[in-house]
Design an enzyme around this catalytic site. Structure first.
Site, PDB file in Angstrom:
ATOM      1  N   GLN A 159       0.278  -1.736  -0.089  1.00 13.76           N
ATOM      2  CA  GLN A 159       0.051   0.105  -0.240  1.00 13.76           C
ATOM      3  C   GLN A 159       0.689   1.777  -0.363  1.00 13.76           C
ATOM      4  OE1 GLN A 159      -3.109  -0.230   2.255  1.00 13.76           O
ATOM      5  NE2 GLN A 159      -3.685   1.513   1.987  1.00 13.76           N
ATOM      6  N   LYS A 189      -1.978  -2.791  -9.716  1.00 12.48           N
ATOM      7  CA  LYS A 189      -1.563  -1.279  -8.890  1.00 12.48           C
ATOM      8  C   LYS A 189      -2.916  -0.498  -8.896  1.00 12.48           C
ATOM      9  CE  LYS A 189       1.451   2.550  -7.627  1.00 12.48           C
ATOM     10  NZ  LYS A 189       2.905   3.007  -8.434  1.00 12.48           N
ATOM     11  N   ASP A 247      12.547   8.247  -5.368  1.00 15.47           N
ATOM     12  CA  ASP A 247      12.116   7.362  -4.761  1.00 15.47           C
ATOM     13  C   ASP A 247      12.698   6.198  -4.609  1.00 15.47           C
ATOM     14  OD1 ASP A 247      10.577   7.964  -2.109  1.00 15.47           O
ATOM     15  OD2 ASP A 247       8.626   7.187  -2.897  1.00 15.47           O
TER      16      ASP A 247
END
Ligand SMILES: *[C@@H]1O[C@H](CO)[C@@H](O)[C@H](O)[C@H]1NC(C)=O
Ligand SMILES: *[C@@H]1O[C@H](CO)[C@@H](O)[C@H](O)[C@H]1NC(C)=O
Ligand SMILES: *[C@@H]1O[C@H](CO)[C@@H](O)[C@H](O)[C@H]1NC(C)=O
Ligand SMILES: *[C@@H]1O[C@H](CO)[C@@H](O)[C@H](O)[C@H]1NC(C)=O
Ligand SMILES: *[C@@H]1O[C@H](CO)[C@@H](O)[C@H](O)[C@H]1NC(C)=O
Ligand SMILES: *[C@@H]1O[C@H](CO)[C@@H](O)[C@H](O)[C@H]1NC(C)=O
Ligand SMILES: *[C@@H]1O[C@H](CO)[C@@H](O)[C@H](O)[C@H]1NC(C)=O
Ligand SMILES: *[C@@H]1O[C@H](CO)[C@@H](O)[C@H](O)[C@H]1NC(C)=O
Length: 733
Positions: free
Chosen positions: A385, A415, A516
């Site tokens: 999640q 997703k 990220d």
């Protein structure tokens, strides 16, 4: 289950890697008695182009500089009827096979019998290509054409036109750092050349180490009357010897070579190198065309079967076929959406229309199929999640476009974006427009999408071994108890991520920053090959959308411990900030600890490792879970590289390309100062996104152990960053 999946993958790989399935090229036994027939199918990487289609560009072949694919041929320099002064002179180009090929490997500990020279096993290869060097309007031709082995698939160097043949330039010629080997067909006499019609062997320089005129052979590279030639290049890796043959197109391979010379590729080129062609024109010009190309390279399997399988898989993972126009179209759409602030349903409808109109785009799934595949998005199918939604595991029928696999079930990760907010759609489009165009064996591949029912879903390859953090930390969500990751796997994972980063930063047609990078975004496939995922935040640097604030709604987005210190000031993601995050990943892989952890009075892993380094005990940082089973040189290399990437000054961090080279052990481990340098803002040297490739040339002017950086970081983290243990982005695909 894992085993079955592995077998399935292996079959796919076999099917895709031996597409030609021919085991021998049109070669006869060579004059020096050596025969390359040991190169059987299965032990080789081979490819064969009987012509060249424009669609191969970006897919089978990387086309850079002034090169192009037209008229069924590779035009290594332009072929155009336009005015020569602008369009034909002073050009240089390269065309390379899209995937690098492993040309040597270290032989650890010698093994049985006599260790080969330099402790390396070097691959044998043979290639044959058909070349046509044409003189437009009959004028004198120049400069030359070359078969090329290069460390990257990047652009030819600036200023590599003229006598530099697209290989080197006035600055770099002769430098061992080029890692370039070429066989040139030269049509212009330079002071160092025998004549204007010769073949030469070039090692890091256009001044050949061996040369031979072709005139005595009755060969003229570019005669007034057009001529096509076949060129055969055979390389014997155990003898470290190269032979070059050349003959009229359709003539058999001659008995005697035009050039034969010793050549140790193990000492010159990168372990994994790109193969292809380079060419240039100067004030005089010629057309440099390749009409056909066959290549067979011996596969270097690791001594351990396990590792060999992994490498085989990595090399063979098939590359999808998707449209290039997608990004532009979607980028435009994002702008339109932004400007018009479309309502949810209307936007969603346009999304579908836009994506569907892209020929060869990713496969569209029926929403019901994905719902069925995931047991109606069953909680038990949940894989993870994150900020934009939930990821489920599912099984779908394979695409019918692949006849060999039609009807088989394929595991995927679905997703599901949080219900169609405008925010969600922008994330969706941003992710799709980037992922759709990226092709790399260390990136998670997008399989398809669905937008029915107002909901946006992306379908990815399923990564059966989850994410890296699940194997490193028992505290990670979904962590996998059992054997800790072995050293070889860890090293391979770091290498894989580095090569993905190099691709994103330097080799893709736009510069992309991941933004990220962290252990939970590094996925592991069945063979534990690293696959970088979650491009929700990735952006092309040029688009000026690198501000961290853009999607996060203010403040720094990212995960504590991975965020470069300058980001708290600039709020911009750069290639340098990606490298910083990569440094944090290296350290956690080696040490088995999170970047933000309390240890010996330090709050960050990097500070602790730096202290151990100062004390000359860096190896004490290695994960005790490995129980001493690691290679000390490689561990030292990783730790120093991790520290070098963690340099507080962005410009001092190594670039992704240098990182790859260091990991391939073809560049020395960076020197790291004993004390962590201070973070200084604003940076005095400015250098963001400079192209220099200095690795770890760290300045040692500042020697203070309590770095001001820590202070800034603490301040920044209060203002912007999420609480240390709370990893908001979670483990997405
Ligand atoms: C290249 O290989 C193909 C088979 O894969 C063969 O038919 C062709 O003749 C070869 N080309 C040359 C120039 O040897
Ligand atoms: C190459 O081999 C073929 C048969 O395999 C033979 O017919 C031909 O003469 C040979 N060519 C040379 C140059 O040896
Ligand atoms: C390479 O050279 C070695 C001698 O150094 C020889 O034994 C071997 O057969 C050669 N291999 C090929 C494929 O020609
Ligand atoms: C080009 O790549 C596609 C897909 O990646 C593959 O199916 C095809 O066989 C390749 N073509 C050649 C000539 O290698
Ligand atoms: C090509 O480069 C040479 C040397 O760098 C220069 O003298 C010449 O003017 C250039 N020609 C064109 C058309 O740019
Ligand atoms: C071992 O290899 C070296 C260099 O490759 C060579 O000079 C030497 O003769 C070899 N020794 C044996 C016993 O084969
Ligand atoms: C040669 O290429 C390097 C990078 O590959 C570049 O930094 C340098 O400026 C180039 N030199 C010239 C003379 O163009
Ligand atoms: C290249 O050719 C020239 C002229 O024939 C010769 O003098 C020179 O030795 C050659 N260079 C090498 C490295 O073979």
């Amino acid at each position: 289950m894992a085993v079955r999946f592995l077998v399935l993958l292996s079959l796919l790989v076999l099917a895709s890697s031996s597409s030609g399935s021919t085991t021998s090229l049109a070669t006869n036994a060579t004059a020096d008695g050596g025969s390359l027939d040991i190169l059987d199918a299965g032990s080789v990487t081979e490819f064969s182009f009987s012509n060249f289609h424009p669609e191969y560009r970006g897919k089978n072949l990387t086309v850079v500089g002034d090169a192009d694919i037209t008229k069924g041929a590779l035009q290594i320099t332009p072929d155009t009827g336009n005015e020569a002064a602008h369009f034909l002179t002073n050009k240089s180009g390269r065309v390379l096979y899209y995937a690098p090929v492993r040309l040597w490997r270290l032989e650890k500990g010698g093994g049985k019998g006599n260790a080969s020279a330099g402790g390396k096993k070097v691959a044998s290869f043979r290639t044959v290509f058909t070349v046509n060097v044409f003189r437009p309007s009959g004028a004198d031709p120049a400069e030359g054409f070359a078969f090329l082995i290069a460390p990257s698939a990047g652009e030819p160097p600036a200023g590599s036109y003229g006598g530099f043949l697209g290989l080197t330039n006035a600055t770099t010629d002769g430098s061992a750092a080029n890692q370039v080997v070429a066989v040139e067909l030269d049509t212009e006499k330079q002071p160092y050349d025998p004549d204007d019609n010769h073949v030469g062997l070039n090692v890091n320089s256009v001044v050949s180490v061996a040369n031979a005129s072709l005139t005595p052979r009755g060969i003229e590279i570019s005669p007034v009357k057009t001529a096509k030639y076949n060129v055969w290049i055979d390389y014997n890796g155990s003898a470290r010897h190269i032979t070059v043959y050349m003959a009229d197109f359709e003539a058999a391979k001659p008995a005697s070579p035009v050039l034969a010379a010793p050549l140790d590729l193990g000492a010159t080129v990168a372990e994994r190198s790109y193969l292809g062609f380079a060419a240039s024109t100067g004030t005089k010009y010629q057309l440099n065309c390749v009409l056909a190309w066959n290549m067979t390279v011996e596969k270097l399997d690791e001594p351990s079967n396990n590792r060999g399988l992994i490498l085989g898989l990595a090399v063979g993972v098939p590359v999808g076929v998707l449209a290039l126009g997608a990004a532009a179209a979607l980028g435009y759409y994002v702008c339109v959406v932004r400007r018009r602030k479309l309502g949810r349903d209307q936007g969603s409808a346009i999304t579908g229309t836009m994506i569907r109109s892209l020929a060869g785009g990713p496969r569209e799934f029926d929403y019901r199929e994905l719902r069925r595949a995931t047991n109606n998005f069953d909680e038990r199918m949940k894989l993870g999640q994150g900020g934009y939604g939930v990821v489920y595991r599912g099984t779908v029928a394979d695409d019918h476009s692949n006849p060999a696999a039609a009807g088989t079930a394929v595991e995927v990760a679905v997703k599901k974006f949080s219900r169609a907010s405008t925010q969600g759609q922008n994330d969706f489009l941003a992710e799709l427009s980037i992922i759709n165009r990226l092709r790399h064996k260390h990136l998670v591949r997008l399989v398809g999408w669905s937008h029915d029912n107002g909901e946006l879903l992306l379908v990815y390859e399923y990564m059966s071994n989850g994410s890296l953090d699940q194997h490193l930390f028992s505290s990670a969500p979904g962590s996998r108890p059992g054997q800790p990751l072995g050293w070889e796997l860890r090293y391979g994972i770091v290498q894989g991520v580095a090569s993905a980063l190099h691709y994103l930063h330097d080799q893709f047609d736009q510069r992309v920053v991941h933004r990220d990078l962290k252990a939970s975004n590094i996925m592991l496939d069945a063979a534990f090959t690293a696959r970088l995922g979650d491009f929700g935040l990735a952006r092309a640097i040029e688009t000026d959308k690198t501000s961290y604030t853009e999607e996060a709604g203010g403040g720094v987005h990212g995960t504590v411990g991975y965020i470069a210190p300058e980001c708290f000031h600039t709020e911009k993601a750069t290639r340098e900030s990606d490298v910083y995050a990569f440094g944090a990943v290296i350290l956690e892989v080696v040490c088995g600890r999170r970047p933000r952890c309390d240890i010996d009075g330090f709050h960050f892993l990097v500070d602790w490792v730096w202290r151990l380094h100062r004390d000359g005990r860096a190896l004490d940082a290695v994960d005790p879970g490995l129980d001493g089973a690691f290679d000390e040189d490689d561990a030292e290399r990783l730790l120093m590289l991790g520290l070098a990437c963690s340099h507080p000054t962005p410009a001092e961090r190594p670039k992704a390309q240098a990182i790859s080279q260091i990991l391939l052990r073809s560049m020395p481990t960076p020197a790291v100062p004993p004390f962590k340098p201070s973070f200084v803002w604003p940076a005095t040297d400015g250098g963001f996104d400079t192209m220099s490739t200095t690795a770890g040339s760290t300045s040692s002017t500042v020697v203070t152990s309590t770095s001001t950086w820590s202070g800034n970081f603490a301040r920044g983290s209060q203002n912007h960053a999420p609480a240390p243990e709370q990893d908001t982005s979670g483990s997405l695909v």
